[in-house]
Each structure stands twice: as structure tokens, then as C-alpha cells.
Write an enzyme that holds these catalytic residues in place. Structure first.
Site, PDB file in Angstrom:
ATOM      1  CG  ASN A 122       7.516   7.126  44.969  1.00  0.00           C
ATOM      2  OD1 ASN A 122       8.131   6.137  44.582  1.00  0.00           O
ATOM      3  ND2 ASN A 122       8.069   8.087  45.685  1.00  0.00           N
ATOM      4  NE  ARG A 162      11.471   8.851  43.140  1.00  0.00           N
ATOM      5  CZ  ARG A 162      12.127   8.314  44.162  1.00  0.00           C
ATOM      6  NH1 ARG A 162      11.488   7.557  45.014  1.00  0.00           N
ATOM      7  NH2 ARG A 162      13.392   8.551  44.326  1.00  0.00           N
ATOM      8  CG  HIS A 198      17.500  13.515  45.740  1.00  0.00           C
ATOM      9  ND1 HIS A 198      18.486  13.665  46.672  1.00  0.00           N
ATOM     10  CD2 HIS A 198      16.598  12.674  46.287  1.00  0.00           C
ATOM     11  CE1 HIS A 198      18.202  12.941  47.748  1.00  0.00           C
ATOM     12  NE2 HIS A 198      17.057  12.315  47.524  1.00  0.00           N
ATOM     13  N   GLY A 237      18.001  10.613  52.604  1.00  0.00           N
ATOM     14  CA  GLY A 237      18.917  10.626  51.456  1.00  0.00           C
ATOM     15  C   GLY A 237      19.302  12.074  51.234  1.00  0.00           C
ATOM     16  NE  ARG A 249      20.899   5.949  50.759  1.00  0.00           N
ATOM     17  CZ  ARG A 249      20.087   6.679  50.008  1.00  0.00           C
ATOM     18  NH1 ARG A 249      20.572   7.452  49.061  1.00  0.00           N
ATOM     19  NH2 ARG A 249      18.794   6.651  50.209  1.00  0.00           N
ATOM     20  CG  ASN A 265      11.858  20.731  59.168  1.00  0.00           C
ATOM     21  OD1 ASN A 265      10.979  21.566  59.350  1.00  0.00           O
ATOM     22  ND2 ASN A 265      11.693  19.683  58.381  1.00  0.00           N
ATOM     23  CD  GLU A 288      11.377  14.183  45.655  1.00  0.00           C
ATOM     24  OE1 GLU A 288      11.144  14.095  46.877  1.00  0.00           O
ATOM     25  OE2 GLU A 288      12.229  13.494  45.080  1.00  0.00           O
TER      26      GLU A 288
HETATM   27  P1  AMP Z   1      13.223  13.288  54.421  1.00  0.00           P
HETATM   28  O1  AMP Z   1      13.981  12.071  54.002  1.00  0.00           O
HETATM   29  O2  AMP Z   1      13.377  14.442  53.475  1.00  0.00           O
HETATM   30  O3  AMP Z   1      11.800  13.010  54.790  1.00  0.00           O
HETATM   31  O4  AMP Z   1      13.918  13.783  55.796  1.00  0.00           O
HETATM   32  C1  AMP Z   1      13.855  13.004  56.944  1.00  0.00           C
HETATM   33  C2  AMP Z   1      14.863  13.516  57.954  1.00  0.00           C
HETATM   34  O5  AMP Z   1      14.607  14.899  58.272  1.00  0.00           O
HETATM   35  C3  AMP Z   1      14.740  12.822  59.304  1.00  0.00           C
HETATM   36  O6  AMP Z   1      15.548  11.691  59.346  1.00  0.00           O
HETATM   37  C4  AMP Z   1      15.237  13.861  60.290  1.00  0.00           C
HETATM   38  O7  AMP Z   1      16.600  13.611  60.541  1.00  0.00           O
HETATM   39  C5  AMP Z   1      15.149  15.179  59.546  1.00  0.00           C
HETATM   40  N1  AMP Z   1      14.299  16.156  60.244  1.00  0.00           N
HETATM   41  C6  AMP Z   1      12.953  16.254  60.238  1.00  0.00           C
HETATM   42  N2  AMP Z   1      12.543  17.278  61.033  1.00  0.00           N
HETATM   43  C7  AMP Z   1      13.667  17.846  61.538  1.00  0.00           C
HETATM   44  C8  AMP Z   1      13.932  18.939  62.410  1.00  0.00           C
HETATM   45  N3  AMP Z   1      12.951  19.676  62.925  1.00  0.00           N
HETATM   46  N4  AMP Z   1      15.221  19.224  62.684  1.00  0.00           N
HETATM   47  C9  AMP Z   1      16.213  18.493  62.179  1.00  0.00           C
HETATM   48  N5  AMP Z   1      16.034  17.452  61.348  1.00  0.00           N
HETATM   49  C10 AMP Z   1      14.788  17.124  61.026  1.00  0.00           C
END
Ligand code: AMP
Length: 399
Positions: free
Chosen positions: A8, A89, A178, A210, A239, A332, A382
Site C-alpha cells: 500500500n 492497493r 473503501h 475516513g 473531512r 471499538n 483490507e
Molecule cells: P482507522 O482510520 O480505521 O484506523 O480508525 C482510527 C480512529 O479510530 C481513531 O481516530 C479513533 O478516533 C478511533 N478509535 C480507535 N479506538 C477507539 C476506541 N476504543 N473508541 C473509540 N474510537 C476509537
């Protein structure tokens, strides 16, 4: 043993993963960061072992050399676990790439030709493809496009109500993004529920920094919230998602914003960050629950937009069998899932509060036994999806 290397390649980073496909096991993974800056960072994981070093990475060719060095020094050796193919990717496949594609010079040229539609991504993706082809000369390279899964969307969902000639000339339409994740998650949801993929209607909520929603009808994307670019749709970390386009005219005329400044404002300074001062949902939730008004407002706007799309997609699918959550937030955040699905019992969506609050590894169901629509948390992967599609495209056996 068939091993696939997944790459990636972004504008300033290179992520990679070496996956053994018979058992779908990650052998090693790594990240080369800050390509083009004076001090780059290289991380490699092999089993339990993690190594990290700072080194200057001038371009993507040097990033690949750093990756090869990682395998040679920290394992597994690529002689012992030689990849049979490399999966790449690529963000934007336009109306040219509908499925994973084995790369040749013509494919490279077509990806290059699509750069204007994804200036932040396709050029960097292509730099990775080119560098990898110079290193791995004797094995097939396959490009897997984020947009490909959405090429099944009907015209009604992918046309903007823009002047037809302008839209055609400049290829303005909804491409979505996505897609690799939406496919992986909807397929995994069907497998988990023991239902044929081609019969299941699923709304996938990929909510990370995102974020996008997708209505998947029998394995086909019929609607998705990201648009020509990943700026449209849900409120995201930084965004805006949907916004009246006239806001841009207003800011240009009244505040003198240039096109580049508007791009920066909408893509990097807005969303949860713009509303609350942070793009981390954990912080926003904590602050909102502690009575911080701006955080509470930000969370409300975030949740409101998700409910808006979820409602629309339940209609697009004429009712869904499943809602599947994924991404850092979706996997999460107990609070976001609870708020988004609140009061939807009349639609057949009944969240089980205890199941929602439980921490479980892997796929798990968070709806009540009586819920007509099954609600699942599905950790997305992914890289694995890219590896699967890469192997399929080459026709090489899994084992
Ligand atoms: P991603 O882009 O899929 O890696 O998601 C990243 C985002 O997941 C972070 O900016 C956090 O806001 C959110 N995140 C990660 N762990 C938690 C959690 N335990 N509770 C709420 N939000 C979470």
C-alpha cells in the site's frame, strides 16, 4: 505454500504485508514512513519481534530497498518465503478497472491517466507499483482498486445532477472508496451468519478516520457515501463529508479562500477536528460525556449524519438483513454504535446493550436474539482482501 506480498504505497509512506494464503496468516508486516523527508522511519514486524530505525528515504525505490533489507535482516527471508505475486492497493480505477488487474505497461499508463481524479493517491500508488516491478521482476503484480467494488452501482446512484456534457468531459461521477473493505466485511458477515453472500442485504458502516457507508445487495454495492473523491458523505476525522457546495462560493467571495485553501479546509481541518478540536473519537466521546458542549455538538453532528445514511440505505435495500460495523471507530466505539442505532426497533434493529459493550476479538453479533436485522462488528482486513483478489487474478493455487 503460496505467499503474497501486499503493498500500500501512499505519497509519503509504504505499508507492506507478507501473507501466507493457505492459512491466511500474516508472516510479517512493515511501514516505511516520511518518504522524501530528511528523516524517514522504518518499522518491521515479524512474529513477536518489532524493529524500528530512522533512515533517510528519498523516494519509493529507496523505500522498497528498506523493505527488502528488513526481510533480509529480520525475516522471514524472501528466499524461504518467496512471494508468488504482489498485490497493490490503488485508490482510483475510474470506469476503466472493474476488477483486480494484472499489471503491464498499458495498465500503468491507464492508472497514470486517472491521476487527475485522485491527485492525492493514484500517483503515489503508481510510484509503488513501478518500484515494486523493478524489484520483483519475475512474478505477477496485481492492482486492486478501492473503487472497483462500487462499479456495480446503478446510474441513479452514481450520477450527479450536473450539466451532462461537463460531467462527461471531466469524468465527474460518484466512484466511491473503501470498496475493498466493504467487500471483505459484507462477505465475512454473510459467512458468519451462514447465509449465501449473493442473497444477503447488508449496510456496511466503515467508520475510521475516513468513513463511508455502503449498501450491499447480494454481494453488489448499490450505494455508497463517498463520491468522486473520499470527501463526500459522512462526517470524518478531518473531512466535512456532505456540505452545500455554495459554502465554497461564499468562502471564496467573502473570505478570499483560494481553491487550495478550500481543499485544505474541507479535507484536513474540518470533520470532528473542526467541530471539536480533535479527530479522535475516544477524546470526543469522553469530553462529551463529561459535559463539554463543543464535543457534545460534534458527536451529535457525527451521529446524525450516520443515521441519515443508514436510513437511506435501509430504504435502498428495501430492508436489510444485517448492519456490519468496521474501522477503528466502528470496531471499538460502544457509544457511537449505541447512539447511531438508538430508537430503530420499529425498523427491526434491536441493539443488545450488554453485547455491544463486550470486548470480543473477531466477528461478533451485538443485536438481540429477537432483532430482525442482525448487527455485527466485523474487524476489517483490507490487506487480506487484496491478497485474496491478487491470487485469484493470477490463477495461482492457494496452497
Ligand atoms: P482507522 O482510520 O480505521 O484506523 O480508525 C482510527 C480512529 O479510530 C481513531 O481516530 C479513533 O478516533 C478511533 N478509535 C480507535 N479506538 C477507539 C476506541 N476504543 N473508541 C473509540 N474510537 C476509537
Amino acid at each position: 505454500m503460496s505467499v503474497v506480498l501486499v503493498v500500500n504505497s501512499g505519497s509519503s509512506s509504504l505499508k507492506y504485508q507478507l501473507i501466507e494464503m493457505a492459512q491466511e496468516r500474516t508472516l510479517a508486516s512493515g511501514l516505511v514512513e516520511r518518504i522524501g523527508e530528511a528523516s524517514g522511519n522504518v518499522v518491521h514486524r515479524h512474529g513477536e519481534e518489532k524493529t524500528e530505525r530512522a533512515v533517510e528515504i528519498v523516494d519509493h525505490d529507496v523505500a522498497f530497498e528498506a523493505m527488502l533489507e528488513n526481510f533480509a535482516q529480520h525475516g522471514p527471508s524472501l528466499e524461504e518465503a518467496p512471494p508468488v505475486a504482489v498485490g497493490h492497493r490503488v485508490v482510483q480505477g475510474g470506469r476503466r478497472f472493474f476488477e483486480p488487474t494484472i499489471v503491464d505497461d498499458a495498465v500503468e499508463r491507464d492508472i497514470e491517466e486517472l491521476i487527475p481524479l485522485a491527485p492525492l493517491h493514484n500517483g503515489a500508488n503508481l510510484a509503488g507499483v513501478r518500484a515494486a516491478r523493478r524489484v520483483f521482476r519475475s512474478i505477477p503484480h496485481v492492482t486492486v482498486f478501492d473503487t472497483a467494488f462500487h462499479t456495480t452501482m446503478p446510474d441513479s446512484a452514481s450520477y450527479y445532477a450536473l450539466d451532462h456534457d461537463v460531467a462527461t468531459k471531466y469524468r465527474v461521477r460518484k466512484y466511491g472508496a473503501h470498496g475493498t473493505s466493504h467487500k471483505f466485511v459484507s462477505e465475512a458477515a454473510a459467512a458468519h451468519l451462514g447465509r449465501p453472500y449473493d442473497q444477503l442485504r447488508t449496510v456496511v458502516l466503515h467508520i475510521g478516520n475516513g468513513a463511508s457507508a455502503c449498501a450491499v445487495d447480494g454481494g453488489r454495492s448499490v450505494e455508497t457515501s463517498m463520491g468522486m473523491t473520499p470527501l463526500e458523505g459522512l462526517v470524518m476525522g478531518t473531512r466535512t463529508g456532505d456540505i452545500d457546495p455554495a459554502v465554497l462560493f461564499h468562502l471564496h467571495r467573502k473570505a478570499g479562500y483560494s481553491v487550495d485553501q478550500l481543499d485544505e479546509l474541507l479535507n484536513r481541518k474540518s470533520g470532528l477536528l473542526g467541530l471539536t478540536g480533535t479527530n479522535d473519537v475516544r477524546d470526543v466521546t469522553e469530553r462529551a460525556l463529561a459535559g463539554d458542549q463543543r464535543a457534545a455538538l460534534g458527536l451529535d453532528v457525527y451521529v446524525h449524519r450516520m443515521r441519515h445514511y443508514l436510513g437511506a440505505y435501509l430504504v435502498a435495500l428495501a430492508g436489510a438483513d444485517a448492519i456490519a460495523w468496521c474501522g477503528g471507530v466502528g470496531e471499538n466505539s460502544v457509544e457511537v454504535r449505541r447512539r447511531v442505532l438508538e430508537g430503530m426497533e420499529w425498523l427491526g434493529v434491536e441493539l443488545d446493550e450488554a453485547r455491544n459493550a463486550e470486548r470480543v476479538e473477531g466477528i461478533h453479533e451485538i443485536s438481540t436474539d429477537a432483532s430482525r436485522v442482525r448487527v455485527l462488528v466485523v474487524p476489517t482486513d483490507e490487506e487480506l482482501e487484496i491478497a485474496r483478489q491478487t491470487l485469484q487474478a493470477t490463477g495461482i493455487a492457494v496452497g
